[in-house]
Design an enzyme around this catalytic site. Sequence first.
Site, PDB file in Angstrom:
ATOM      1  N   CYS A 354       0.836  -1.200   0.000  1.00 16.68           N
ATOM      2  CA  CYS A 354       0.000   0.000   0.000  1.00 16.68           C
ATOM      3  C   CYS A 354       0.877   1.258   0.000  1.00 16.68           C
ATOM      4  O   CYS A 354       1.550   1.537  -0.968  1.00 16.68           O
ATOM      5  CB  CYS A 354      -0.983  -0.031   1.165  1.00 16.68           C
ATOM      6  SG  CYS A 354      -2.412   1.055   0.921  1.00 16.68           S
ATOM      7  N   HIS A 446      -3.701  -5.507   0.935  1.00 20.59           N
ATOM      8  CA  HIS A 446      -3.448  -5.955   2.310  1.00 20.59           C
ATOM      9  C   HIS A 446      -3.946  -7.388   2.465  1.00 20.59           C
ATOM     10  O   HIS A 446      -4.876  -7.823   1.772  1.00 20.59           O
ATOM     11  CB  HIS A 446      -4.193  -5.080   3.314  1.00 20.59           C
ATOM     12  CG  HIS A 446      -3.731  -3.655   3.359  1.00 20.59           C
ATOM     13  ND1 HIS A 446      -2.527  -3.279   3.883  1.00 20.59           N
ATOM     14  CD2 HIS A 446      -4.347  -2.501   2.949  1.00 20.59           C
ATOM     15  CE1 HIS A 446      -2.398  -1.963   3.794  1.00 20.59           C
ATOM     16  NE2 HIS A 446      -3.482  -1.474   3.227  1.00 20.59           N
TER      17      HIS A 446
END
Length: 522
Positions: A354, A446
Amino acid sequence: MSGGVLIAGTTSDAGKSVLTAGICRWLARRGVKVAPFKGQNMSLNSFVTREGAEIGRAQAMQAQAARVEPTALMNPVLLKPGGDRSSQVVLLGKPVGELSAQGFFGSVRPGEPARAVSGGRREALLEPVLACLAELRATHDVVVCEGAGSPAEINLRRTDIVNMGVARAAKLPVLVVGDIDRGGVFASFFGTTALLAPEDQALVAGYVVNKFRGDVELLKPGIEMLRGITGRHTFGVLPYAEGLGIDEEDGLRVSLRGAVRESVVAPPVGADVLRVAVCAVPLMSNFTDVDALAAEPGVVVRFVDRPEELTDADLVVVPGTRGTVRALAWLRERGLADALLRRVAEGRPVLGICGGYQLLGERIEDEVESRAGTVEGLGVLPVRVRFAVEKTLARPEGSALGEPVEGYEIHHGVAEVLGGEPVFTDADGRALDGCRTGAVWGTHWHGSLESDGYRRAFLTEVARAAGRRFVPAPGTSFGQLREEQLDRLGDLIEEHADTDALLRLIEQGAPPGLPFLPPGAP
């Protein structure tokens, strides 16, 4: 059965999440349809539900303990800090704006519209919080609510939407949990109660001692004296338990790292261990991504903040962050950026997740998060990132290294990939996300390492690139390990709480006639 209870704490980290999850698992094992709830959460560790709503990971974990699907109803207000004095406000799973602490906690002025989305003020959010709680109570036998911080934060009581404000509005009995390992637990129980208004005190039914070490018989005189001066029952003494495997709200702890490492007694399968260094960037988010790595026998995970700590690492992870540009500056200031560039030049493995993925790219255009404009990235991946106002919230599925993968996305940054290979693809081989060049991987997904087959294949690639004779254990199931940890929480309640009294409290509410402890709220 039907009813509910609110778990408050003498302090933050007293054990509210443990107790809430433990009660959820204990009730679920009894066949009770139970749901967790937390009116307002402040955390950088969040999760995306199947309907695309962002909630705290702690509530997602508690939903798993309850054996129900997590929804936005379980955490209607989520605050995601972006600095010391401001947070993004997420309402019913969607971001509605950025507010300073003063703006969030300040009262609504006379004549000002009390609309949660436009005003964002804490008082205005009580109505949607209570509506979510009511909906959960209408569809479940029991709702176990978790408070935040302490209910005796008298400066915040007037605008409270998570502790006694919810308990009083919903007529919920309250248990106060205290961490005896810190010391002063009896004073904390008494002081917490005595700083509440009479109407709030009438709902505080009793206490739970958490993290007790030693012979519980030695504690019983204190418990009896506490009952004598407060008129309230102690519903349990939970022992100190290492590595309870819960998803933390914040901090530098990795929720399953210690617990899973202790529970895995088998030695590494291969000749070498694999050392993973996680850069402890500012505003680090979803650090639980590395839990699954630590679950593998022979994988050692640690957080680092100095360049020399990257030297012996076989894999460096740059995790997610709520401040990508700030994290990039931090890496440069501390010399970690140069250490990362040396690793890349040597062909040694690096994984960015991310925000960590974004800063590995060539350029970041940010007029949303930091408003820093155009910032040069580390330039190790052929990726350019532009921050969009709309947040991406998704639960993608795909494949990588010949294995199926699931994950979740929470980001404002939109990546334009100009080269390399995709990390994740669909069934037809079309790119879904990420970029890989050599031994450098970057992805917005994630939780992807929780997919067992992919995690093993990824670690095999890392070991090869690092020159380590590491072999992933073939039978490690992260999902099974997590279930075992949740069962441990249920066992704590079943074995160390007064479950008969707890059931009566949930069904019947706080007993009448509980004594008032002066001075009460000022």
